[in-house]
Write an enzyme that holds these catalytic residues in place. Structure first.
Site, PDB file in Angstrom:
ATOM      1  N   ARG A 106      -9.610   0.920   8.241  1.00  0.00           N
ATOM      2  CA  ARG A 106      -9.355  -0.518   8.301  1.00  0.00           C
ATOM      3  C   ARG A 106     -10.266  -1.251   9.452  1.00  0.00           C
ATOM      4  O   ARG A 106      -9.965  -2.434  10.012  1.00  0.00           O
ATOM      5  CB  ARG A 106      -8.180  -0.619   9.204  1.00  0.00           C
ATOM      6  CG  ARG A 106      -6.637  -0.939   8.635  1.00  0.00           C
ATOM      7  CD  ARG A 106      -5.681  -0.067   9.647  1.00  0.00           C
ATOM      8  NE  ARG A 106      -4.764  -1.114   9.720  1.00  0.00           N
ATOM      9  CZ  ARG A 106      -3.392  -0.729   9.230  1.00  0.00           C
ATOM     10  NH1 ARG A 106      -3.324   0.329   8.460  1.00  0.00           N
ATOM     11  NH2 ARG A 106      -2.504  -1.523   9.123  1.00  0.00           N
ATOM     12  N   ARG A 131      11.241  -1.372  10.814  1.00  0.00           N
ATOM     13  CA  ARG A 131      10.208  -1.100  11.833  1.00  0.00           C
ATOM     14  C   ARG A 131       9.745  -2.060  13.005  1.00  0.00           C
ATOM     15  O   ARG A 131      10.231  -3.474  12.781  1.00  0.00           O
ATOM     16  CB  ARG A 131       8.920  -1.112  10.876  1.00  0.00           C
ATOM     17  CG  ARG A 131       8.601   0.448  10.377  1.00  0.00           C
ATOM     18  CD  ARG A 131       7.562   0.302   9.299  1.00  0.00           C
ATOM     19  NE  ARG A 131       6.225  -0.267   9.736  1.00  0.00           N
ATOM     20  CZ  ARG A 131       4.943  -0.156   9.097  1.00  0.00           C
ATOM     21  NH1 ARG A 131       5.082   0.261   8.009  1.00  0.00           N
ATOM     22  NH2 ARG A 131       4.014  -1.064   9.560  1.00  0.00           N
ATOM     23  N   ARG A 144      -0.097  -8.992  13.404  1.00  0.00           N
ATOM     24  CA  ARG A 144      -0.791  -7.905  12.344  1.00  0.00           C
ATOM     25  C   ARG A 144      -1.672  -8.671  11.201  1.00  0.00           C
ATOM     26  O   ARG A 144      -2.616  -8.069  10.779  1.00  0.00           O
ATOM     27  CB  ARG A 144       0.144  -7.188  11.755  1.00  0.00           C
ATOM     28  CG  ARG A 144       0.671  -6.190  12.711  1.00  0.00           C
ATOM     29  CD  ARG A 144       2.027  -5.724  12.291  1.00  0.00           C
ATOM     30  NE  ARG A 144       1.877  -4.866  11.130  1.00  0.00           N
ATOM     31  CZ  ARG A 144       2.932  -4.735  10.148  1.00  0.00           C
ATOM     32  NH1 ARG A 144       4.028  -5.324  10.325  1.00  0.00           N
ATOM     33  NH2 ARG A 144       2.919  -4.020   9.007  1.00  0.00           N
ATOM     34  N   LYS A 191       0.735  -1.230   0.001  1.00  0.00           N
ATOM     35  CA  LYS A 191       0.005   0.054   0.030  1.00  0.00           C
ATOM     36  C   LYS A 191       1.020   1.140   0.181  1.00  0.00           C
ATOM     37  O   LYS A 191       0.516   2.143  -0.717  1.00  0.00           O
ATOM     38  CB  LYS A 191      -0.872   0.133   1.087  1.00  0.00           C
ATOM     39  CG  LYS A 191      -1.877  -1.155   1.210  1.00  0.00           C
ATOM     40  CD  LYS A 191      -2.750  -1.118   2.460  1.00  0.00           C
ATOM     41  CE  LYS A 191      -2.206  -1.098   3.891  1.00  0.00           C
ATOM     42  NZ  LYS A 191      -1.432  -2.437   4.022  1.00  0.00           N
ATOM     43  N   ARG A 249      11.728  -5.854   4.866  1.00  0.00           N
ATOM     44  CA  ARG A 249      11.527  -4.127   4.606  1.00  0.00           C
ATOM     45  C   ARG A 249      12.516  -3.620   5.419  1.00  0.00           C
ATOM     46  O   ARG A 249      12.751  -3.891   6.535  1.00  0.00           O
ATOM     47  CB  ARG A 249      10.004  -4.064   4.859  1.00  0.00           C
ATOM     48  CG  ARG A 249       9.983  -2.435   5.000  1.00  0.00           C
ATOM     49  CD  ARG A 249       8.298  -2.084   4.817  1.00  0.00           C
ATOM     50  NE  ARG A 249       7.575  -2.655   5.993  1.00  0.00           N
ATOM     51  CZ  ARG A 249       6.393  -2.445   6.064  1.00  0.00           C
ATOM     52  NH1 ARG A 249       5.799  -1.746   5.357  1.00  0.00           N
ATOM     53  NH2 ARG A 249       5.904  -2.875   7.290  1.00  0.00           N
TER      54      ARG A 249
HETATM   55  P1  AP5 Z   1       4.774  -1.468   1.823  1.00  0.00           P
HETATM   56  O1  AP5 Z   1       4.571  -0.684   0.364  1.00  0.00           O
HETATM   57  O2  AP5 Z   1       5.647  -1.022   2.837  1.00  0.00           O
HETATM   58  O3  AP5 Z   1       3.644  -2.490   2.272  1.00  0.00           O
HETATM   59  P2  AP5 Z   1       2.305  -1.813   3.041  1.00  0.00           P
HETATM   60  O4  AP5 Z   1       1.127  -2.582   2.567  1.00  0.00           O
HETATM   61  O5  AP5 Z   1       2.255  -0.355   3.126  1.00  0.00           O
HETATM   62  O6  AP5 Z   1       2.734  -2.399   4.647  1.00  0.00           O
HETATM   63  P3  AP5 Z   1       2.463  -1.824   5.913  1.00  0.00           P
HETATM   64  O7  AP5 Z   1       3.117  -2.673   6.824  1.00  0.00           O
HETATM   65  O8  AP5 Z   1       3.217  -0.644   6.000  1.00  0.00           O
HETATM   66  O9  AP5 Z   1       1.035  -1.947   6.296  1.00  0.00           O
HETATM   67  P4  AP5 Z   1       0.099  -1.671   7.441  1.00  0.00           P
HETATM   68  O10 AP5 Z   1      -1.091  -1.653   6.776  1.00  0.00           O
HETATM   69  O11 AP5 Z   1       0.439  -2.975   8.329  1.00  0.00           O
HETATM   70  O12 AP5 Z   1       1.192  -0.682   8.127  1.00  0.00           O
HETATM   71  P5  AP5 Z   1       0.604   0.788   8.860  1.00  0.00           P
HETATM   72  O13 AP5 Z   1       2.024   1.459   8.465  1.00  0.00           O
HETATM   73  O14 AP5 Z   1      -0.522   1.272   7.828  1.00  0.00           O
HETATM   74  O15 AP5 Z   1       5.647  -3.049   1.186  1.00  0.00           O
HETATM   75  C1  AP5 Z   1       6.138  -3.816   2.035  1.00  0.00           C
HETATM   76  C2  AP5 Z   1       7.597  -4.540   1.650  1.00  0.00           C
HETATM   77  O16 AP5 Z   1       7.158  -5.123   0.380  1.00  0.00           O
HETATM   78  C3  AP5 Z   1       8.331  -3.336   1.338  1.00  0.00           C
HETATM   79  O17 AP5 Z   1       9.802  -3.938   1.751  1.00  0.00           O
HETATM   80  C4  AP5 Z   1       8.367  -3.398  -0.150  1.00  0.00           C
HETATM   81  O18 AP5 Z   1       9.653  -2.961  -0.716  1.00  0.00           O
HETATM   82  C5  AP5 Z   1       7.946  -4.679  -0.841  1.00  0.00           C
HETATM   83  N1  AP5 Z   1       7.142  -4.645  -2.068  1.00  0.00           N
HETATM   84  C6  AP5 Z   1       6.057  -3.681  -2.183  1.00  0.00           C
HETATM   85  N2  AP5 Z   1       5.573  -3.979  -3.370  1.00  0.00           N
HETATM   86  C7  AP5 Z   1       6.105  -5.115  -3.793  1.00  0.00           C
HETATM   87  C8  AP5 Z   1       6.097  -6.057  -5.033  1.00  0.00           C
HETATM   88  N3  AP5 Z   1       5.102  -5.638  -5.923  1.00  0.00           N
HETATM   89  N4  AP5 Z   1       7.020  -6.975  -5.144  1.00  0.00           N
HETATM   90  C9  AP5 Z   1       7.980  -7.172  -4.054  1.00  0.00           C
HETATM   91  N5  AP5 Z   1       8.224  -6.383  -3.051  1.00  0.00           N
HETATM   92  C10 AP5 Z   1       7.341  -5.413  -2.644  1.00  0.00           C
HETATM   93  O19 AP5 Z   1       0.098   0.734   9.904  1.00  0.00           O
HETATM   94  C11 AP5 Z   1       0.899   0.474  11.147  1.00  0.00           C
HETATM   95  C12 AP5 Z   1       0.410   0.428  12.578  1.00  0.00           C
HETATM   96  O20 AP5 Z   1      -0.267   1.543  12.684  1.00  0.00           O
HETATM   97  C13 AP5 Z   1      -0.897  -0.885  12.509  1.00  0.00           C
HETATM   98  O21 AP5 Z   1      -0.356  -2.101  12.597  1.00  0.00           O
HETATM   99  C14 AP5 Z   1      -1.801  -0.275  13.355  1.00  0.00           C
HETATM  100  O22 AP5 Z   1      -1.210  -0.509  14.700  1.00  0.00           O
HETATM  101  C15 AP5 Z   1      -1.615   1.285  13.439  1.00  0.00           C
HETATM  102  N6  AP5 Z   1      -2.797   1.712  12.375  1.00  0.00           N
HETATM  103  C16 AP5 Z   1      -2.284   2.523  11.219  1.00  0.00           C
HETATM  104  N7  AP5 Z   1      -3.455   2.874  10.536  1.00  0.00           N
HETATM  105  C17 AP5 Z   1      -4.506   2.330  11.665  1.00  0.00           C
HETATM  106  C18 AP5 Z   1      -5.910   2.345  11.305  1.00  0.00           C
HETATM  107  N8  AP5 Z   1      -6.623   2.798  10.343  1.00  0.00           N
HETATM  108  N9  AP5 Z   1      -6.626   1.911  12.277  1.00  0.00           N
HETATM  109  C19 AP5 Z   1      -5.994   1.195  13.361  1.00  0.00           C
HETATM  110  N10 AP5 Z   1      -4.648   1.215  13.527  1.00  0.00           N
HETATM  111  C20 AP5 Z   1      -3.882   1.643  12.567  1.00  0.00           C
END
Ligand code: AP5
Length: 214
Positions: free
Chosen positions: A87, A155, A166, A13, A126
């Protein structure tokens, strides 16, 4: 244009949101980035969110919606790509209510599909650039040669036990949103496997705005 990127942790994402924001000139709003920044600045939001994030749990809806409202108000709820929000069902309902009170186009919700075993591989490799926030993968999307290894951080929630937690949370609390958006005809499924550029092209093909009525 209003876009929501929806999918499990590690679906890509953040990677795709940055590309979509640049290509379509959209504001990129990531609740995860907002919380990480709040934790770094040790402010009230950060102190409240920290323990949830470190344990791989969701931050409570009230705090998330408060933070989202502030960010959306700032851009007048226009031209955005949301990454990691909403989410939960209450967050989606909140967003629909909020956007219902604003002018603007419909919401494109992109469902990024990736299997759990690939996610574990992606997240454990990552790394993020501490200054720019650029996202890399040591195996699949390595940083350019001029990036210094000491500037790359892992992270805290990318530790194996946190990744597993997660994924459980995603299947229990976030996956039900798929139905919520599918029933209202707003969900586009996208295969999020393969080269980053190919995934971007698939997402872009779903972001077609209906022709405006003259
Ligand atoms: P990346 O692009 O970083 O993936 P992502 O989907 O953004 O993963 P996140 O772990 O950031 O998502 P998340 O939803 O758990 O975390 P968030 O920060 O929102 O890619 C991942 C890896 O894959 C990278 O190494 C990249 O290079 C690689 N990659 C990407 N595309 C690729 C491809 N096509 N091929 C190969 N490799 C690829 O949230 C973190 C925390 O915050 C949550 O756990 C929660 O505690 C809190 N939080 C955030 N938002 C909310 C909410 N709305 N409600 C409640 N809690 C929340």
């Amino acid at each position: 244009m209003r876009v929501v990127l929806f999918g499990p942790p590690g679906a890509g994402k953040g990677t795709q949101a940055k590309k979509i924001a640049a290509a379509y000139k959209l504001n990129h709003l990531s609740t995860g980035d907002m919380f990480r920044s709040a934790i770094k600045h040790d402010n009230e939001v950060g102190r409240e969110a920290k323990s949830y994030i470190e344990k791989g749990r969701l931050v409570p809806d009230t705090l998330v919606c408060e933070v989202a409202r502030e960010a959306l108000d700032e851009i007048e709820a226009e031209q955005f790509v949301l990454d990691g929000f909403p989410r939960t069902i209450p967050q989606s309902e909140w967003l629909d209510d909020y956007l219902g009170s604003k002018r603007g186009g419909s919401l494109h919700v992109v469902n990024m599909i990736v299997d759990d075993d690939i996610i574990v591989r992606r997240l454990s490799q990552r790394r993020m650039h501490r200054e720019t926030g650029a996202i890399y993968n040591l195996a699949l999307n390595p940083p350019p040669a001029d990036v210094r290894p000491e500037d790359l951080i892992q992270r805290v929630d990318d530790r194996p036990e946190s990744i597993r937690r997660r994924l459980v949370v995603y299947h229990e609390q976030t996956a039900p949103l798929e139905d919520y958006y599918r029933k209202s005809g707003r969900l586009a499924d996208v295969d999020a496997l393969g080269p980053i550029e190919d995934v971007f092209a698939r997402i872009a093909s779903t972001l077609v705005e209906p022709a405006s009525v003259q």
